[in-house]
Design a protein around this motif. Sequence first.
Motif, PDB file in Angstrom:
ATOM      1  N   PHE A   1     -43.573  43.223 -24.613  1.00  0.00           N
ATOM      2  CA  PHE A   1     -45.313  43.078 -23.997  1.00  0.00           C
ATOM      3  C   PHE A   1     -45.274  42.924 -22.832  1.00  0.00           C
ATOM      4  O   PHE A   1     -46.174  43.633 -22.082  1.00  0.00           O
ATOM      5  CB  PHE A   1     -45.900  41.645 -24.778  1.00  0.00           C
ATOM      6  CG  PHE A   1     -47.421  42.673 -24.543  1.00  0.00           C
ATOM      7  CD1 PHE A   1     -47.853  43.495 -25.048  1.00  0.00           C
ATOM      8  CD2 PHE A   1     -47.503  41.170 -23.731  1.00  0.00           C
ATOM      9  CE1 PHE A   1     -49.195  43.406 -24.735  1.00  0.00           C
ATOM     10  CE2 PHE A   1     -48.832  40.760 -23.537  1.00  0.00           C
ATOM     11  CZ  PHE A   1     -50.046  42.442 -23.934  1.00  0.00           C
ATOM     12  N   TYR A   2     -44.583  41.682 -22.192  1.00  0.00           N
ATOM     13  CA  TYR A   2     -45.344  41.429 -20.664  1.00  0.00           C
ATOM     14  C   TYR A   2     -45.269  42.040 -19.656  1.00  0.00           C
ATOM     15  O   TYR A   2     -45.473  42.132 -18.970  1.00  0.00           O
ATOM     16  CB  TYR A   2     -44.944  39.775 -20.228  1.00  0.00           C
ATOM     17  CG  TYR A   2     -46.694  39.384 -20.951  1.00  0.00           C
ATOM     18  CD1 TYR A   2     -47.468  39.546 -20.917  1.00  0.00           C
ATOM     19  CD2 TYR A   2     -46.232  37.863 -22.332  1.00  0.00           C
ATOM     20  CE1 TYR A   2     -48.445  38.301 -20.856  1.00  0.00           C
ATOM     21  CE2 TYR A   2     -47.050  37.179 -22.555  1.00  0.00           C
ATOM     22  CZ  TYR A   2     -48.405  37.163 -22.149  1.00  0.00           C
ATOM     23  OH  TYR A   2     -49.321  36.510 -22.751  1.00  0.00           O
ATOM     24  N   ASN A   3     -43.518  43.112 -20.023  1.00  0.00           N
ATOM     25  CA  ASN A   3     -43.627  44.196 -19.037  1.00  0.00           C
ATOM     26  C   ASN A   3     -43.481  45.549 -19.132  1.00  0.00           C
ATOM     27  O   ASN A   3     -43.116  45.784 -18.446  1.00  0.00           O
ATOM     28  CB  ASN A   3     -41.476  43.561 -18.617  1.00  0.00           C
ATOM     29  CG  ASN A   3     -41.164  42.534 -18.299  1.00  0.00           C
ATOM     30  OD1 ASN A   3     -41.578  42.224 -17.319  1.00  0.00           O
ATOM     31  ND2 ASN A   3     -40.244  41.309 -19.083  1.00  0.00           N
ATOM     32  N   SER A   4     -44.678  44.591 -20.453  1.00  0.00           N
ATOM     33  CA  SER A   4     -45.065  46.876 -20.694  1.00  0.00           C
ATOM     34  C   SER A   4     -45.590  47.171 -19.636  1.00  0.00           C
ATOM     35  O   SER A   4     -46.748  46.797 -19.480  1.00  0.00           O
ATOM     36  CB  SER A   4     -45.165  47.354 -22.519  1.00  0.00           C
ATOM     37  OG  SER A   4     -46.926  46.082 -22.421  1.00  0.00           O
ATOM     38  N   LYS A   5     -45.634  48.568 -19.388  1.00  0.00           N
ATOM     39  CA  LYS A   5     -46.745  49.908 -18.730  1.00  0.00           C
ATOM     40  C   LYS A   5     -48.197  49.505 -19.727  1.00  0.00           C
ATOM     41  O   LYS A   5     -49.560  49.457 -18.644  1.00  0.00           O
ATOM     42  CB  LYS A   5     -46.306  50.658 -19.147  1.00  0.00           C
ATOM     43  CG  LYS A   5     -45.069  51.311 -18.128  1.00  0.00           C
ATOM     44  CD  LYS A   5     -45.633  51.447 -16.909  1.00  0.00           C
ATOM     45  CE  LYS A   5     -44.161  51.779 -15.672  1.00  0.00           C
ATOM     46  NZ  LYS A   5     -44.102  51.525 -14.458  1.00  0.00           N
ATOM     47  N   ALA A   6     -47.550  49.168 -20.741  1.00  0.00           N
ATOM     48  CA  ALA A   6     -49.313  49.652 -21.386  1.00  0.00           C
ATOM     49  C   ALA A   6     -50.052  47.629 -20.772  1.00  0.00           C
ATOM     50  O   ALA A   6     -51.233  47.724 -20.470  1.00  0.00           O
ATOM     51  CB  ALA A   6     -49.523  49.750 -23.041  1.00  0.00           C
ATOM     52  N   TRP A   7     -49.464  46.686 -20.872  1.00  0.00           N
ATOM     53  CA  TRP A   7     -50.240  45.942 -20.496  1.00  0.00           C
ATOM     54  C   TRP A   7     -50.507  45.870 -18.713  1.00  0.00           C
ATOM     55  O   TRP A   7     -51.336  45.302 -18.285  1.00  0.00           O
ATOM     56  CB  TRP A   7     -49.614  44.491 -20.376  1.00  0.00           C
ATOM     57  CG  TRP A   7     -49.834  43.177 -20.208  1.00  0.00           C
ATOM     58  CD1 TRP A   7     -48.739  42.365 -18.994  1.00  0.00           C
ATOM     59  CD2 TRP A   7     -50.945  42.228 -20.541  1.00  0.00           C
ATOM     60  NE1 TRP A   7     -49.477  41.540 -18.817  1.00  0.00           N
ATOM     61  CE2 TRP A   7     -50.767  41.502 -19.181  1.00  0.00           C
ATOM     62  CE3 TRP A   7     -51.630  42.651 -21.377  1.00  0.00           C
ATOM     63  CZ2 TRP A   7     -51.666  40.460 -19.707  1.00  0.00           C
ATOM     64  CZ3 TRP A   7     -52.615  41.614 -21.128  1.00  0.00           C
ATOM     65  CH2 TRP A   7     -53.225  40.235 -20.384  1.00  0.00           C
ATOM     66  N   GLU A   8     -49.481  46.625 -18.354  1.00  0.00           N
ATOM     67  CA  GLU A   8     -49.525  45.909 -16.961  1.00  0.00           C
ATOM     68  C   GLU A   8     -51.340  46.395 -16.157  1.00  0.00           C
ATOM     69  O   GLU A   8     -51.895  46.866 -15.474  1.00  0.00           O
ATOM     70  CB  GLU A   8     -48.847  47.319 -15.998  1.00  0.00           C
ATOM     71  CG  GLU A   8     -47.271  46.275 -15.925  1.00  0.00           C
ATOM     72  CD  GLU A   8     -45.695  46.742 -15.320  1.00  0.00           C
ATOM     73  OE1 GLU A   8     -46.615  47.867 -14.592  1.00  0.00           O
ATOM     74  OE2 GLU A   8     -44.868  46.357 -15.567  1.00  0.00           O
TER      75      GLU A   8
END
Length: 99
Positions: free
Chosen positions: A9-16
């Motif tokens: 999750f923390y490496n996802s584009k959505a989170w970024e």
Amino acid sequence: MAQEWARGFYNSKAWEKCRLAFLQSKFFICERCGGAATIAHHKTRLTPENIHDPNITLNWDNLEALCQDCHNKEHSAKLPVAEGLMFDENGDLVKENRL
């Protein structure tokens, strides 16, 4: 560092994208002390059960712009401590003052 179950999750584009947009909306100012915010803190802690729920993970109502110091204090304040010890307002471990 993120738990293993949360790394994706923390490496996802959505989170970024969410994190950056949220911090920009707060002008990168810590909502607690007014310092430089670098962290979009989840008010409701992420768990293996809610990590895939965007109403928790990507919802701006569940985020708070924090500096590193305030984020550290937030997490250390919730740690269990040995009897007779407590965290002070600076997040330091001190002897409990019993009157």
